[in-house]
Design a protein around this motif. Structure first.
Motif, PDB file in Angstrom:
ATOM      1  N   ALA A  57       0.818  -1.215   0.000  1.00 52.49           N
ATOM      2  CA  ALA A  57       0.000   0.000   0.000  1.00 52.49           C
ATOM      3  C   ALA A  57       0.854   1.268   0.000  1.00 52.49           C
ATOM      4  O   ALA A  57       0.320   2.371  -0.152  1.00 52.49           O
ATOM      5  N   GLY A  58       2.152   1.115   0.200  1.00 55.84           N
ATOM      6  CA  GLY A  58       3.038   2.277   0.201  1.00 55.84           C
ATOM      7  C   GLY A  58       3.331   2.838   1.572  1.00 55.84           C
ATOM      8  O   GLY A  58       3.929   3.923   1.693  1.00 55.84           O
TER       9      GLY A  58
ATOM     10  N   ARG B 153      -3.013   5.781   1.829  1.00 54.61           N
ATOM     11  CA  ARG B 153      -2.551   4.452   1.420  1.00 54.61           C
ATOM     12  C   ARG B 153      -3.764   3.529   1.303  1.00 54.61           C
ATOM     13  O   ARG B 153      -4.631   3.540   2.187  1.00 54.61           O
TER      14      ARG B 153
END
Length: 448
Positions: free
Chosen positions: A141-142, A191
């Protein structure tokens, strides 16, 4: 065995409190409606203790602490003398009978709000939700080390435990989730956690590994948070709250320094010279570290101290400010509980998420060890769960009785006794099946 007895004890405390409060709701409303109560029992089976009040009600504590009941005067269960007919439950207007049935879950709801209120007044220690280097779905998701979670699907997040609760619920339902964060650099970012990519074979016990979030470690002060009995620090006179300044002349800045210096210095000589700060004075103390041999044959040195919790997000409010917070928390947990129930009913969440008395006992013990506020949080959640479960329209539960009374209101006459008896059998079989599944899940959690 300590964990076993602790779990058993706190399960009894939990069920004793919640069952007593639930049954007291039925009892007090029945009396307000003029119904004669024959027995108020906490627990099932043979009474271990009993007394009778001046109104003829028997108050009992029974041997099996897994529930309780209020037995009322009723012509359908036993013969009622003519002079007591006006006190029989079945002779009361349907509105009063509905009030009596609803009173148990209502009192559980009252208990929930009260427990959350007291939790906020006492202060529930927690952590600011700042994450460490992520992996799994969080990494995809970062998420980055230093991200502070602020919102999850629009809900404000005030602590690490709340963040895990929300993410866990969405992971169970395989619901993709938007997480708003403040980055380590101070920027804003969103995210997306794609829980829909989780396969069906990922069980409840694997979810948080798959999510891949860890709390960023907090640097702990070089202050003693706890002392162990029978070890050198306590015997030497060290106290909780003492700040360790130097060990054998070497400066100490954080608790991590203590954990590094003690084995290093004790490896040279177990006798350690400590400089400590207690209040406004500095003290010199000497103690001998204890050598311990591990199972693998390695040796280490202990003096018997631990750090403070390092909590940095204690949820604490004044008595007045805690009132709306308690209602907000109750509503939030209610939404989560109903959401989980819906996911179970439609098959979006697996039945392995059901828990029984064994799991409840373990959580009761664990929360009690974390302090009063955490135990109050646990009691509030279980009390709310009892209220919701008892309101399900299943014969034998309060919700089943309310369903019968609603039908009676609509058709103008009571549901036939034959239908009620059949419903009781069906309801009993449903509850036995659910309890059996919950016990099965409990045992699986123990052996895995």
């Amino acid at each position: 065995m300590n964990e076993f007895f602790g779990s058993a004890w706190w399960l009894i405390v939990t069920l004793g409190l919640l069952v007593t409060f639930h049954e007291f709701g039925h009892f007090i409303v029945a009396r307000w409606c003029g119904v004669k109560v024959l027995r108020f029992s906490v627990g099932f089976g043979k009474p271990l203790w009993m007394r009778r009040d001046r109104r003829g009600t028997e108050f009992a504590i029974a041997a099996i602490p897994l529930g309780g009941y209020v037995k009322m005067l009723d012509e359908r269960e036993s013969e009622v003398s003519p002079e007591e007919l006006d006190q029989a439950h079945n002779r009361k207007p349907v509105g009063q009978r509905m009030a009596i049935a609803a009173a148990g879950p209502a009192f559980n709801l009252i208990f929930t709000v009260a427990a959350f209120w007291l939790m906020f007044v006492v202060g529930k220690p927690d952590f600011i939700p700042i994450v460490d280097a992520p992996n799994g779905i969080a990494a995809e998701a970062g998420m980055q080390a230093g991200d502070r979670i602020e919102n999850i699907n629009g809900d404000s997040i005030d602590s690490w435990s709340t963040a895990l609760q929300k993410l866990g619920e969405n992971a169970v339902g395989r619901i993709d989730t938007q997480v708003d964060v403040v980055t380590a650099a101070g920027g804003q970012a969103t995210r997306e956690f794609r829980f829909s990519t989780l396969t069906d074979d990922v069980g409840e016990d694997q979810l948080f590994d798959e999510i891949g979030l860890r709390l960023q470690p907090r640097e702990r002060e070089a202050v003693i948070g706890r002392l162990s009995d029978g070890l050198p620090a306590k015997a030497a006179g060290l106290e909780v709250g003492d700040r360790i300044l130097r060990i054998n002349g070497r400066d100490v800045a954080t608790f991590s320094d203590i954990e590094t210096l003690i084995p290093e210095e004790a490896g040279k000589n177990p006798s350690l010279a400590l400089k400590i700060q207690r209040g406004n004075e500095q003290l010199d103390m000497t103690l001998a570290a204890t050598e311990v041999t591990e199972a693998d044959g390695s040796k280490r040195y202990l003096i018997g101290i631990g750090s403070s919790s390092g909590h940095d997000a204690t949820l604490k409010y004044g008595p007045l400010e805690a009132v709306p917070r308690a209602f907000e928390k109750t509503w939030d947990v209610t939404k989560s509980s109903l959401g989980m129930l819906k996911m179970l009913l439609v098959g979006q969440a697996g039945l392995e998420n059901l828990s029984g008395p064994i799991t409840i006992a373990r959580f009761a013990n664990g929360s009690a060890q974390m302090g009063l506020a955490w135990f109050l949080n646990f009691l509030a959640i279980i009390s709310l769960s009892l209220a919701i479960i008892n309101l399900l329209p299943i014969p034998i539960l309060d919700g089943g009785h309310l369903l019968y009374y609603l039908i009676e209101l609509i058709k103008g006459s009571p549901v036939s006794e034959r239908t009620q008896i059949a419903g009781q059998y069906v309801g009993l079989m449903m509850l036995v099946a659910l309890m059996g599944l919950a016990f099965y899940n409990d045992i699986l959690r123990l052996v895995h």
